[in-house]
Design an enzyme around this catalytic site. Structure first.
Site, PDB file in Angstrom:
ATOM      1  N   ALA B  13      39.713 -13.651 -32.276  1.00  0.00           N
ATOM      2  CA  ALA B  13      40.347 -14.852 -31.717  1.00  0.00           C
ATOM      3  C   ALA B  13      40.772 -15.805 -32.826  1.00  0.00           C
ATOM      4  CB  ALA B  13      39.384 -15.556 -30.754  1.00  0.00           C
ATOM      5  N   ARG B  23      52.662 -18.948 -38.302  1.00  0.00           N
ATOM      6  CA  ARG B  23      53.983 -18.382 -38.066  1.00  0.00           C
ATOM      7  C   ARG B  23      54.848 -19.377 -37.283  1.00  0.00           C
ATOM      8  NH1 ARG B  23      52.057 -13.521 -36.514  1.00  0.00           N
ATOM      9  NH2 ARG B  23      52.419 -13.868 -34.299  1.00  0.00           N
ATOM     10  N   GLU B  34      34.688 -18.902 -42.111  1.00  0.00           N
ATOM     11  CA  GLU B  34      34.013 -17.677 -41.639  1.00  0.00           C
ATOM     12  C   GLU B  34      32.715 -17.527 -42.414  1.00  0.00           C
ATOM     13  OE1 GLU B  34      34.056 -15.237 -39.391  1.00  0.00           O
ATOM     14  OE2 GLU B  34      32.435 -14.275 -40.530  1.00  0.00           O
ATOM     15  N   CYS B  44      35.173  -2.881 -32.539  1.00  0.00           N
ATOM     16  CA  CYS B  44      34.972  -1.821 -31.556  1.00  0.00           C
ATOM     17  C   CYS B  44      35.000  -0.443 -32.194  1.00  0.00           C
ATOM     18  CB  CYS B  44      36.046  -1.884 -30.473  1.00  0.00           C
ATOM     19  SG  CYS B  44      36.151  -3.487 -29.676  1.00  0.00           S
ATOM     20  N   ASN B 303      42.025 -11.722 -28.626  1.00  0.00           N
ATOM     21  CA  ASN B 303      43.287 -11.787 -29.356  1.00  0.00           C
ATOM     22  C   ASN B 303      44.307 -12.653 -28.627  1.00  0.00           C
ATOM     23  OD1 ASN B 303      43.564  -9.682 -31.768  1.00  0.00           O
ATOM     24  ND2 ASN B 303      42.136  -8.868 -30.270  1.00  0.00           N
TER      25      ASN B 303
END
Lengths: 446, 446
Positions: B13, B23, B34, B44, B303
């Site tokens: 996310a 963008r 992070e 996954c 996402n």
């Protein structure tokens, strides 16, 4: 006196209607006239059966005539070719396989005569060894011919999906295969079609696109297919140009016709005569995208239409839902699928389509064994609606196409479709399903 | 002065939001904190990577930190653990991996802190060799541990889909695998779950259902997992009970919480503080069937939510679409998928569900190589609406589930879904797709 429900044609639509009608109302007299001796078989399974010389064509029979007669109480008359419908007196008449005539009264009639293969009117099209594949008898004849002649080569005239499936079947039998047609996979976008073309060629199939056969001549045991200034020799020719609705009897009876001379039906499957229904490959349908009439011969809608006719005949008024033309075929290692309209088709119906083709992967980044998937998607600039999707790839194509098919039934916009919650796991695709990637790309063009 | 868009968490996310925001508006200051050194990797994909000792865990990295920094102009601060949000002064603060403190102002903030594995509070849960799998670092640690200890056996605590995937991974490495849990595949119908159970057992996995571990003790190099009156020895224990939203910092900052203590967001992904967004596994969502809040941690929605946050921050107001909870996993030769609600779940939301489970085939009658597919379907007796679908089989399950997912987005009834035009060809299913057969059966129960 009990009502006579008469059905002409004992294939998918006819037998579905007969079985369901008898289940809904056991007192109904249900009579089916089938010209051949075969009922209820998997017509779509024929190419795969023909591929294997050791399998019997009768393996494709789903339910035997005796079961329909004895267990279900259907008066199934095989070897009965109906030739005429007398709407005024409400009877059908025809000729039995022993040459005798028959005549039978109806209260409600279902025409389920299917489609016929198109045979081009060229000299030599009637030669022995020039064959088509539609009925189980056709399949039987092809298998017998291949065996008897030890056929080593074939020319397939036509490059639609039956041609593709048969091409693979013949290659399975190690035969040399050439194909000849004006169009390669008509209706498919050139990128999608291009992938199929590459697959055929890498499996040793010779393609002669933008050509058509002008004549077939016999030289000894060999057939010579002439086109342009060339000729192709082969042991056999398969005519696989396409099919046409078997509607001449309906036309002769004065029933209205729809697209491609299919029998016109309303949403209750009634023809222009309210006592006569039509279902399956002989009849037309409403298209889910255009809302207009179309003719798309596919097995599911034939079965479904058969059921709906039975419901309507048995006093359970049922409307048939429109078709999306969702279809899939396998050719060698590729799965090829489509639903809805291409941009070219949509233009003819007044849409202002935009289209994209994207290449994505069948498995997630870094997951071993993945391969490319190409997705073509068309949407309407005016309404934003999703118009159609086509796909090709080695895995994960056949069932993926059903999601946009359901979207078309709901008249979703490309934007709405792009927001749907689809499944993800690394062995089965990227996080953004290839269809979502295509939708996101297409949104930029709308 | 340019606006500061600050993101806590550099996973799906967070990085989706960062990339898209940059963008959309290159002048925006986009800063990502992070805590680990890893960003943008396929979480996954970890089970499949762990299955193979020869693959590097870093193969799962999709985009390296340098690319985000140098090519995209994102201020990506790895090794930065944010510990506090000061909503009044609009700054975040925390500790760097070198132990130094940092503090940073925001105009708009995105919390994308993901989820944390649930570790049961039993004695010994903190022993070396008792591990969980959530971050890439977890994956790294597990691979290193397996190698270093030459681990030959593992007990997996939990029988959800991560447990299943890891079970296969360990078996791939020829390890002995036992699983222990109160529930087997929670949320799945017993028939669907039963097929998975059989698959696990025939692959040599020992299942101890309706049990829970009470303690883990170390005996030399061996871990002993105690439950009921038994004990299981193993070289390693994997805690795979499930995950929980990583929302404590948000809660500390006084933000409202939703289901399962996930961070509550509106359709624009705003928390109860309009300048703070939340997205991904830490936040809640609207469910497409119930219309109510739910918490379903899945990659696609993370996402997608990241994108939507970027749109909203950059002045392109965007509403997130509801989730259907569509998911799929592979376990040995089986594909297992679901979308929407089970009847048991639906009952809790005031529906009056009926449910069916049918067995059908993955290929047409007489087509070689087919196998069974089981379809579970639930519908609402009051409205006729489709509520959810589950499926299991060896082929054709993973992508089939997307069709009912799209149906749920359109609030289709079971009847409407049963009338959709789905693809058919003998290698890919029966004429009546197993989902249509399930829908036709379910209609009788509605």
């Amino acid at each position: 006196m009990d009502m006579n429900f008469v059905i002409i044609g004992g294939d998918a639509a006819g037998m579905s209607a007969a079985s369901r009608a008898k289940r809904l109302d056991h007192n109904l007299n249900v009579t089916v006239f089938e010209k051949s001796m075969d009922v209820s078989y998997s017509a779509c399974g024929m190419p795969y059966n023909i591929a294997n010389p050791d399998r019997e064509i009768d393996d494709l029979v789903v339910r035997r005539a005796e079961v329909f007669k004895e267990k279900q109480g259907i008066d199934l008359m095989t070897g009965h070719r109906v030739g005429q419908i007398d709407r005024h007196n409400r009877w059908v008449s025809g000729i039995k396989s022993d040459g005798k005539k028959f005549k039978f009264p109806y209260d409600k009639l279902l025409i389920a005569t299917g489609a016929l293969p198109i045979i081009p009117e060229i000299p030599g099209a009637d030669l022995a060894g020039v064959m088509a594949l539609k009925s189980l008898d056709d399949g039987r004849r092809i298998k017998a011919y291949l065996k008897e002649k030890s056929a080593r080569s074939v020319v397939i005239v036509g490059m639609g999906y039956i041609g593709m499936e048969m091409c693979e079947a013949f290659r399975e039998r190690d035969m040399g295969v050439s194909m000849i047609s004006m169009d390669f996979l008509p209706g498919f976008h050139e990128t999608i079609a291009g992938m199929v073309r590459r697959e055929l060629e890498s499996n040793g199939v010779m393609l002669h696109v933008r050509h058509q056969a002008s004549q077939i001549v016999k030289a000894g045991e060999i057939l010579n297919i002439l086109f342009a200034d060339h000729g192709l020799n082969a042991d056999m020719v398969l005519m696989a140009i396409g099919v046409t609705p078997n509607s001449s009897m309906a036309a002769d009876a004065g029933l209205a016709l729809g697209p491609k001379k299919s029998i016109a039906v309303n949403r209750h499957l009634q023809t222009s005569d309210e006592n006569i229904f039509a279902a399956g490959d002989c009849s037309d349908a409403f298209h889910v995208v255009t809302g207009q009439k179309t003719w798309i011969p596919l097995a599911l809608r034939a079965n479904r239409a058969g059921w709906a006719v039975a419901d309507n005949v048995c006093g359970k008024p049922t409307e048939i839902s429109p078709v999306a033309g969702t279809s899939v075929f396998k050719v060698f290692d590729l799965q090829v699928a489509r639903t809805g309209l291409s941009a070219a088709e949509a233009t003819q119906f007044g849409f202002e389509p935009a289209e994209v083709v994207i290449e994505s992967r069948s498995r997630a980044h870094a997951h071993p064994g993945g391969s490319s998937i190409w997705v073509y998607m068309a949407g309407d600039k005016k309404s934003g609606r999703l118009l159609g999707v086509q796909m090709v790839g080695k895995e994960g194509v056949a069932h993926r196409i059903n999601a946009p098919a359901v979207a078309l039934h709901n008249r979703m916009t490309v934007d709405e479709f792009s927001r749907t919650d689809l499944a993800y796991a690394p062995p089965f695709g990227p996080v953004w399903d290839p269809m979502l990637t295509a939708a996101n790309q297409l949104l930029k063009a709308l």
